[in-house]
Design a protein around this motif. Structure first.
Motif, mmCIF file in Angstrom:
data_model
loop_
_atom_site.group_PDB
_atom_site.id
_atom_site.type_symbol
_atom_site.label_atom_id
_atom_site.label_comp_id
_atom_site.label_asym_id
_atom_site.label_seq_id
_atom_site.Cartn_x
_atom_site.Cartn_y
_atom_site.Cartn_z
ATOM 1 N N GLY A 120 13.392 2.512 2.997
ATOM 2 C CA GLY A 120 12.134 2.542 3.762
ATOM 3 C C GLY A 120 11.130 1.602 3.111
ATOM 4 N N GLN A 121 9.917 2.080 2.945
ATOM 5 C CA GLN A 121 8.895 1.247 2.297
ATOM 6 C C GLN A 121 8.906 1.428 0.779
ATOM 7 O OE1 GLN A 121 6.705 -1.059 3.571
ATOM 8 N NE2 GLN A 121 7.706 -0.855 5.546
ATOM 9 N N PHE A 122 9.699 2.371 0.296
ATOM 10 C CA PHE A 122 9.845 2.527 -1.153
ATOM 11 C C PHE A 122 10.602 1.323 -1.708
ATOM 12 C CE2 PHE A 122 12.370 3.891 -4.829
ATOM 13 C CZ PHE A 122 11.368 4.397 -5.646
ATOM 14 N N SER A 123 10.195 0.865 -2.880
ATOM 15 C CA SER A 123 10.875 -0.257 -3.537
ATOM 16 C C SER A 123 11.378 0.198 -4.891
ATOM 17 C CB SER A 123 9.882 -1.410 -3.722
ATOM 18 O OG SER A 123 10.337 -2.283 -4.737
ATOM 19 N N PHE A 174 10.148 7.027 2.574
ATOM 20 C CA PHE A 174 11.565 6.679 2.455
ATOM 21 C C PHE A 174 12.215 6.337 3.802
ATOM 22 C CE2 PHE A 174 11.165 9.197 -1.560
ATOM 23 C CZ PHE A 174 11.610 8.216 -2.438
ATOM 24 N N VAL A 175 11.538 6.598 4.900
ATOM 25 C CA VAL A 175 12.134 6.293 6.207
ATOM 26 C C VAL A 175 11.359 5.252 7.022
ATOM 27 C CG1 VAL A 175 13.330 8.507 6.395
ATOM 28 C CG2 VAL A 175 11.026 8.277 7.339
ATOM 29 N N GLU A 176 10.168 4.899 6.565
ATOM 30 C CA GLU A 176 9.374 3.916 7.315
ATOM 31 C C GLU A 176 10.084 2.550 7.263
ATOM 32 O OE1 GLU A 176 6.608 4.405 9.006
ATOM 33 O OE2 GLU A 176 6.133 2.314 9.462
ATOM 34 N N GLY A 210 0.788 -1.223 0.000
ATOM 35 C CA GLY A 210 0.000 0.000 0.000
ATOM 36 C C GLY A 210 0.827 1.283 0.000
ATOM 37 N N TRP A 211 2.090 1.209 0.484
ATOM 38 C CA TRP A 211 2.951 2.393 0.484
ATOM 39 C C TRP A 211 3.330 2.799 -0.935
ATOM 40 C CZ3 TRP A 211 4.771 5.549 4.457
ATOM 41 C CH2 TRP A 211 4.379 5.184 5.751
ATOM 42 N N VAL A 212 3.470 1.824 -1.815
ATOM 43 C CA VAL A 212 3.806 2.150 -3.205
ATOM 44 C C VAL A 212 2.552 2.565 -3.973
ATOM 45 C CG1 VAL A 212 4.513 1.072 -5.391
ATOM 46 C CG2 VAL A 212 5.967 0.863 -3.360
ATOM 47 N N TYR A 213 1.447 1.841 -3.780
ATOM 48 C CA TYR A 213 0.216 2.181 -4.514
ATOM 49 C C TYR A 213 -0.393 3.506 -4.051
ATOM 50 C CZ TYR A 213 0.273 -1.914 -7.379
ATOM 51 O OH TYR A 213 0.626 -2.835 -8.343
ATOM 52 N N ARG A 214 0.104 4.024 -2.938
ATOM 53 C CA ARG A 214 -0.341 5.340 -2.474
ATOM 54 C C ARG A 214 -0.149 6.431 -3.535
ATOM 55 N NH1 ARG A 214 1.836 7.926 3.265
ATOM 56 N NH2 ARG A 214 -0.015 9.212 3.632
ATOM 57 N N TRP A 215 0.795 6.187 -4.469
ATOM 58 C CA TRP A 215 1.178 7.205 -5.452
ATOM 59 C C TRP A 215 0.710 6.863 -6.849
ATOM 60 C CZ3 TRP A 215 2.589 10.909 -2.394
ATOM 61 C CH2 TRP A 215 3.112 10.556 -1.139
ATOM 62 N N GLY A 256 9.914 -3.206 9.228
ATOM 63 C CA GLY A 256 9.029 -3.611 10.327
ATOM 64 C C GLY A 256 8.981 -5.109 10.566
ATOM 65 N N LYS A 257 9.717 -5.849 9.758
ATOM 66 C CA LYS A 257 9.812 -7.309 9.919
ATOM 67 C C LYS A 257 11.238 -7.685 9.551
ATOM 68 C CE LYS A 257 5.267 -9.175 8.680
ATOM 69 N NZ LYS A 257 4.574 -10.157 7.852
ATOM 70 N N SER A 258 11.640 -8.904 9.863
ATOM 71 C CA SER A 258 12.927 -9.370 9.352
ATOM 72 C C SER A 258 12.857 -9.353 7.832
ATOM 73 C CB SER A 258 13.219 -10.784 9.834
ATOM 74 O OG SER A 258 12.586 -11.727 8.992
ATOM 75 N N LYS A 259 13.992 -9.132 7.193
ATOM 76 C CA LYS A 259 13.956 -9.092 5.732
ATOM 77 C C LYS A 259 13.470 -10.422 5.164
ATOM 78 C CE LYS A 259 18.919 -9.861 5.170
ATOM 79 N NZ LYS A 259 20.174 -9.376 4.592
#
Lengths: 620, 620
Positions: free
Chosen positions: B471-474, B448-450, B416-421, B453-456
Motif C-alpha cells: 500500500g502506501q507503507f514503504s 497497508f491497502v491504499e 504523508g502516509w509514512v509521516y502520519r506515524w 494511485g499512479k504507475s510505479k
C-alpha cells in the motif's frame, strides 16, 4: 497451492477457503471461523443471474458476443437469497445461511455454449464427488502430464522452476470442446467438434518461439489438434486468413507479423501430419499477402502493404510526421522494423511450405522476400534501422530509446538492441552482415554491458516490457529468448552456457521475483523448460536445436513415440555450468547443434560439466 | 564472499582474485590463467602516486581537505613500472610482470593521517603474514562479534538474513584511530586518542532508531566510545553543536533534525555512563536552538528557526511561492512537517536530559515544545499536514504525492502516509489525536491497502526512497521502521505479528532482491536483527521494547554484563507467526511490552507460537 487445488486462510475474516477443479467445473469449500451469520455474494460483473430454489445460473458478457455461463449448486440450501433474478452491471445475488452453517460446499460448472451445458459439465465432472475425489483426479492428471519429463539432480530451486515452467506451458491454449460441441467466437456459432477438441487462446507471437516446439517434442498429438484448430478458425472467419492471436473471444489480431505460419512449418518439418498442409499454406499466404501487416489489425491490406510488397520494408515516420494510413493503430503504430523482420521470417516459412507443396514460383517469390531484413540493415552502426518512404535512414537515432512508448514507432515493445538479433531464419547471413563471427560475438557482448543510460523510472516508463535487463538485453519478453544462444553460431558456445545459466538464475526465481516480465501463458516458461533440459529451438521451422547449459544431472523425456531421450549432465551445478565434453549415444559430440530426428530416436545425450569454460568444445 | 574475504573469477580475462583484509590493511592474491604478460593498473582517481622501487605510495583526495593514503608492496617485484610519479586526475601507475608470473601477492595499508602511517598499518597488520593467516584472524574476529547473538531453528533463509543483518550492523560507524592517533576532518587536525578509539561515519538520522539501541544491548562499551566521539566532534567543530551526520570527511549535516540527542538520552536511560552527560546536553541544545533546523545545513539559526521556536511549527511554502530563506537547501527544501515532528522528538529528549541534570526550566520549556507535532495535526483528515506562515493548511492536498521530489516541500523522502506515524515519543497522544485505539488501528490498516494511485514509474520517479511498498507503507526507508509495531499500542498485537513476518519475508530476502531500499550502513539491518529476535525499540530514549513475532526457536543474547538472555519461540515458522502465550522467567506475560532493565537481568523469554492469531494475547 498446486496445479489442481488452492487453499487460503483469510485472517481478517477468519474464513478458510479450499478450491479444487476439474475441466469445466470446480468446487469451493468454505469454513467460517467467526460466530456470525454466513453469506456469499455472487457477482456476474455484467450479465444475468437467476436463483431457482436449488441452483444459481446465469452468465457474464465478454466481448464479441461471447458469454461465459455458470451453473452453481450449493450443497447446503441457503436460508435466504436476496432475489430470484439480477441483471446488468454488477448483477449480484446474496446467498445467506444461519451461523450454525460453519461449512459450505459450492459446486459449479461453466460453459461458453449455454447454462444447460454448464449444468451438464457440472453433473458430468463434479456432481456427487467429494472435494478429495476431485482433487485426487486433478493430481493424477497433472502427474501424468508433468512426468513426461523427469528430472533429477540440480538444486531444489532448479526443480521448482522447472516443473512450474512445465506446468505453465500447459496454461494455453485451452480446449473449449464441451460434450463434443464448442462455441466459436470466430463465427459466433456452436459447432460439432467431430471427436477432435477445439483449442483457442494461443498467443502466437509469443508461443511460436518455444511453446509450440516444446509441445511438438512431448505432446505431438495435442499439437496437431491445436494446428487443426488454427485452420478451423481460418475457415470460420470472414476471410480465409490464418489467425494472428486467437483468444476465447475470437482473433484479436494482437502484436505484429503472422507467425502462425512458422508454427505450421515447424510441425510439418518435424513430421506432424494430422492437419491439412495445403490449407495451412493458403491461410498463411492469405494472412500475409491479403491482410494488412499493420500491427493489431485484421483489416485488408492497404497502402502500407503495397509499399512493403514492392519495396521490401515498412516505411517509418519521423517524430514530426502525422500518421495518415487508416489501418495503423494509434497506440501500436507501424512498428516498421519489427514488422519487416518478422514478415521476412514469415515469408521464409511460406517459401519452405511452398517448396513442400511443389509451388516453385511461390517458393522463389517468398525466398526472395525472406531477405527483406537486409533492407533495414545499417552497415555503419550494425543495427536494424528504420527508413523513411524514400529509403533514407531516420537520423539522428538512438537505438536505446527512439520510437516512443514501447519503441512502437520503430520496433515493438523492445528497443533496437533486442531487434538487432531478430533474424532467426538466417543467422549465417546476419553474421555476415555484421562482418563475421568475431564482430557478431563482440556485438552480443556489447549488448550485455551497455548501460540503460537513463534512470530506471524514465527507461521503464517508456519501455515497460523491456525489463529483466542485463545491459540492454531484456530477459522479460519473447523477442529476446533466442539471443543468448547466438554465441553458439559464432564459435563461442561457452558464452551461451554462461549467459543461459546466469540469466535464468538471475531472472527466473523460486521466490518473490518469479518471472521478470511478460510470461504470456507459457511463452517464457517453455524457454525455461528447453533451456533447463539443455537445448533450444532457435529457428522454429527447422529441425535444429542448439545446446546451452543443462541444469540437471539426469533428465528423461518421454517422446510419445515409445522412445525416451535421456540427458545426463555430470557434475552440473550453477558453478559447473560449462560443458567440458559431450556424447550422443556413445559417439563424441563436439557440435553445439543437434537434430530433432536424431533426438526422436531416443537414447542418451551425455555432458561432462565443469566450473571453467572449455573454449574449444562445441565449435565444430 | 564472507565478512573477511572475497573471491571472484573473472571469466573473460581468466583471472582469479582473492582478497582478505585486516583493520587498516589488506591483501590481494591474483592468479592469471592466460599465457600473457601480466599488469596491474593503480589509479588514485584524483591525487598522487609514487613508486620507490619496492613500494607504491600516494593518496586520493576526498572532500574537505581529507586524504586517504595508500602504501602498497607487491611481493613479486615488477619487471617494469610505467613511471616513478603520477599526479592529478586519474593519476595512475602501471606495474608489469613477465608472463611467467602467474601469481601476484599485493599487500597494502591505508591511513587518513599520512603515507608513513599507512606503511605502519601495513607492517603492523599484514607484513610477513600469509593470506590464510590474515583471513583466519578476520574469521575469528567476526565469529566473536557475530556470536554475541546465537540463533537456532527458523529457516535457512531466516538465519542467513539474520547474520547478514547483524554483520551489516557493524558496518558503521568506523574507528579511525591508528596507533593511538586519528585525523579528524572536524577540525582538520591529527589528535591523540588517549587510548579511546575515535569513531565516525554514523548516519544518525537512520541509526538512532534501531542501530544505536542494538549496540547498547550487545556492545555497550563500544557505544560509549561512539557517543564520546560525538562529543569530541562537537568540541572540534567551530560551534559546540552535536553532529548531525558525521562522516569521514566531517559533518555533512545531511537529512533533517538532530537525532543524536535521542541516542545520547537512550544510552543515558539505559545506564551507559562513560560519556559526559552535561556536555551531551549542551551540544544537543546548541544544535537544536542555535543551529538552523533547515535540512542539510550547518548554518546558524535564522528566520525559519525564529518562527519555529515562537510558533511551534516550520511554515511551508505553496508550490507557487519562491524560497527566500538563504539557509534552505534548494533541492532538500524545508521539509516542514518532517522537521517539526523530528524536532518535537529531539526537544522531548532534551527535556528528559534536562530533568536528569536538574535543569527544571529547560525541562519545562522542552516538554512544552515536545508537543509541537500537534500544531500540524489536521483533525479533518487525521494526517500531519503542512501549514503556511499564517497557520492555514496548504489546500488542496494529496498526502500521497504532494511536496515534489521526495515530498521534500512538505515531508522528506517519504510521503504523508509514512509521516502520519512520526511521533514515536508520544504514541498515546497520537492515538488520542486520531480519536482512539480503534480509529488508530483502522488508519494503520488503511495505509497497508491504499494503492500507489499512479504507475510505479511515475510514483518512484517522484519518491525514489519510498519503495518496498505494501500500500502506501514503504519498507525501504527508516521513517517506517516502527510503524508495523504500532498495532501493539492499539490492542491488536496479532496484526503487528502478521505485518512483521510478512513484511520481512516479502522485502528482506536471501536472494537477488536483498534489501528493499536505503539500508544506510546498518539502519535497516538493525531493525531486522531486533525484529527477528522478537522485540523492537519503538521509542529510543525510553527503556521500553515492544514485542513482535520471534523468528527462531532459540536465541541466546550475550548481554555483555556476564548475563545471557534466552528467547524461545516454540513452533515458530512463517506460518506459525502468531504468539499464543508468553512467559518471562517463568512468569506469564500477557503484555506486548518489556523493559530493558528486566531483559538485562538475563533469563528466559518463552513464546508459544501458532498459525492462528490469538487476538487476546498481549493486550494487557
Amino acid at each position: 497451492i498446486t496445479p489442481y487445488s488452492y487453499y487460503v486462510y483469510l485472517d481478517e475474516a477468519d474464513i478458510s477457503v479450499d478450491y479444487t477443479l476439474s475441466h469445466q467445473s470446480a468446487i469451493y469449500e468454505l469454513n467460517f471461523g467467526k460466530d456470525e451469520d454466513v453469506a456469499v455474494i455472487l457477482n456476474s460483473r455484467n450479465g444475468e443471474l437467476n436463483w431457482d430454489g436449488t441452483a444459481l445460473s446465469g452468465y457474464q458478457n465478454l466481448v464479441n458476443n461471447t458469454k461465459v455461463y455458470l451453473y452453481l449448486v450449493p450443497e447446503q440450501t441457503p436460508e435466504s437469497v436476496s432475489d430470484t433474478h439480477a441483471s446488468g452491471r454488477n448483477a449480484n445475488l446474496v446467498l445467506s445461511w444461519p451461523k450454525e452453517n460453519k461449512k459450505l460446499t459450492l459446486r459449479y460448472g461453466i460453459s461458453f455454449i449455454d447454462e444447460m451445458q454448464a449444468r451438464k459439465n457440472l453433473e458430468r465432472e463434479v456432481s456427487g464427488k467429494s472435494y478429495s475425489e476431485i482433487a485426487d483426479a486433478g493430481r493424477e492428471l497433472w502427474n501424468t502430464e508433468l512426468s513426461k519429463i523427469e528430472v533429477s539432480g540440480g538444486s531444489e530451486d532448479d526443480k521448482v522452476l522447472f516443473y512450474t515452467s512445465l506446468y505453465r506451458s500447459y496454461e494455453r491454449p485451452v480446449s473449449i470442446s464441451e460434450d463434443g460441441r464448442y462455441f466459436s467466437a470466430f463465427d459466433g456459432k456452436v459447432h460439432e467438434d467431430f471427436g477432435r477438441p477445439f483449442y483457442t487462446d494461443d498467443w502466437i507471437w509469443d508461443s511460436y518461439r518455444a511453446h509450440h516446439p516444446l509441445r511438438i517434442l512431448i505432446d505431438a498429438k495435442r499439437e496437431e489438434d491445436i494446428l487443426n484448430s488454427f485452420l478451423l478458425m481460418s475457415e470460420q472467419m470472414d476471410n480465409f486468413w490464418l489467425p494472428t492471436f486467437p483468444e476465447i473471444t475470437g482473433d484479436s489480431r494482437r502484436m505484429n507479423s503472422n507467425h502462425g505460419v512458422i508454427t505450421l512449418l515447424d510441425a510439418h518439418v518435424k513430421g506432424l501430419k494430422n492437419f491439412d498442409l495445403e490449407k495451412a499454406y493458403l491461410a498463411g499466404k492469405g494472412a500475409i499477402m491479403e491482410k494488412t501487416l499493420a500491427p493489431w489489425s485484421g483489416a485488408p491490406s492497404g497502402e502500407l502493404d503495397k509499399f512493403y510488397h514492392e519495396k521490401g520494408f515498412i516505411p517509418a515516420l519521423r517524430d514530426s510526421e502525422v500518421e495518415t494510413i487508416p489501418e495503423v493503430h494509434s497506440f501500436e503504430r507501424r512498428q516498421p522494423v519489427a514488422v519487416t523482420l518478422g514478415t521476412s521470417y514469415d515469408q521464409w516459412s511460406l517459401a519452405q511450405l511452398a517448396k513442400s507443396l511443389g509451388l516453385n514460383d511461390d517458393y522463389e517469390y517468398f525466398m526472395n522476400a525472406s531477405y527483406n531484413y537486409r533492407n533495414l540493415y545499417n552497415k555503419e552502426t550494425g543495427f536494424f534501422h528504420p527508413k523513411d518512404k524514400n529509403g533514407n535512414f531516420i537520423q539522428p537515432f538512438d537505438y536505446r530509446y527512439d520510437g516512443g512508448m514501447g519503441a512502437r514507432g520503430y520496433y515493438g515493445e523492445n528497443n533496437g538492441w533486442v531487434y538487432r538479433w531478430d533474424v532467426p531464419h538466417n543467422i549465417p547471413d546476419l553474421i555476415s552482415l555484421m562482418g563475421g563471427k568475431k564482430q557478431f560475438a563482440n556485438n552480443l557482448d556489447a549488448m550485455f554491458v551497455e548501460p540503460l543510460g537513463k534512470s530506471k523510472y524514465a527507461f521503464y516508463s517508456e519501455l515497460p516490457d523491456h525489463t529483466g535487463n542485463v545491459g540492454q538485453f531484456s530477459m522479460a519478453n519473447e523477442p529476446s529468448l533466442h539471443i543468448p544462444y547466438l554465441y553458439n553460431y559464432a564459435g563461442e558456445p561457452w558464452k551461451t552456457q554462461k549467459r543461459i545459466r546466469t540469466l535464468i538464475n538471475q531472472w527466473f526465481r523460486n521466490d518473490l521475483m518469479g518471472v521478470p516480465g511478460d510470461e504470456d501463458g507459457g511463452g517464457l516458461s517453455s524457454f525455461i523448460v528447453f533451456s533447463q533440459i539443455g537445448f533450444y529451438p532457435v529457428t522454429p521451422g527447422t529441425t535444429e536445436y542448439t545446446i546451452g547449459s543443462p541444469f540437471f544431472e539426469k533428465v528423461k523425456v518421454n517422446l510419445g513415440n515409445g522412445k525416451y531421450l535421456e540427458i545426463e549432465a555430470k557434475n552440473s551445478s550453477f558453478e559447473n555450468k560449462y560443458i567440458q565434453s559431450a556424447s550422443f549415444n556413445g559417439k563424441s559430440l563436439n557440435s553445439a547443434f543437434i537434430d530433432h530426428f536424431d533426438l526422436m530416436e531416443g537414447g542418451k545425450l551425455v555432458f561432462e560439466m565443469g566450473n571453467r569454460a572449455n573454449r574449444s568444445w562445441g565449435i565444430e
